[in-house]
Design an enzyme around this catalytic site. Sequence first.
Site, PDB file in Angstrom:
ATOM      1  N   CYS A 114       0.817  -1.209   0.000  1.00 48.55           N
ATOM      2  CA  CYS A 114       0.000   0.000   0.000  1.00 48.55           C
ATOM      3  C   CYS A 114       0.858   1.269   0.000  1.00 48.55           C
ATOM      4  CB  CYS A 114      -0.983  -0.052   1.178  1.00 48.55           C
ATOM      5  SG  CYS A 114      -2.363   1.086   1.050  1.00 48.55           S
ATOM      6  N   HIS A 115       0.810   2.054   1.078  1.00 50.02           N
ATOM      7  CA  HIS A 115       1.594   3.290   1.184  1.00 50.02           C
ATOM      8  C   HIS A 115       2.982   3.054   1.769  1.00 50.02           C
ATOM      9  CE1 HIS A 115      -2.465   4.982   0.742  1.00 50.02           C
ATOM     10  NE2 HIS A 115      -1.878   6.090   0.350  1.00 50.02           N
TER      11      HIS A 115
END
Length: 189
Positions: A114-115
């Site tokens: 994800c991030h």
Amino acid sequence: MNTDKQLQGKKVAILLTDGFEQVEMTEPRKALQDAGAITHLIAPKGGDVKGWDETEWGDSFPVDLPLSGADPAQYDALLLPGGVMNPDKLRTESKAVQFVRHFFEAKKPVAAICHAPIMLIEADVVKGRKLTSYPSIQTDLKNAGANWVDEEVVTDQGLVTSRKPDDIPAFNRKMIEEIREGKHERQHA
């Protein structure tokens, strides 16, 4: 998911802080433990860290080791959960950035979802690497020299990346495979 204990004896550091996307820690951690790995939650502070559950605060989890007492040399691999707040806070901690960088310098597997690849940018380890992430940070990764692609899971010499929680099953399979293989001579900082 994986119950044949193919990671028996392996130790995996999970670096995170308040605001990590909860499912991006709990599901991969469960897969690692089911495969026989020992996992440690490592955070800048001791006590508990609080997860983020999609749109609101989630559960609290006890930190196994504060970052100040964690030696990356004691671990076989690193897991970096995402969430918007988590890597944004961690990248301001120089010890966290150095902790991440160690795994690349030591040619050990790293899994980031994800991030979380924001931490890889900060550790200066993405140039020339093929990876994926949550789409909103693709420009940051490209600007740092990464070859960003929109795929559910990407593996590049011991680095495993995925885009979002929906990708967790594929992420877990590849993460376990890369950790089982051990050090990757072409993994680099």
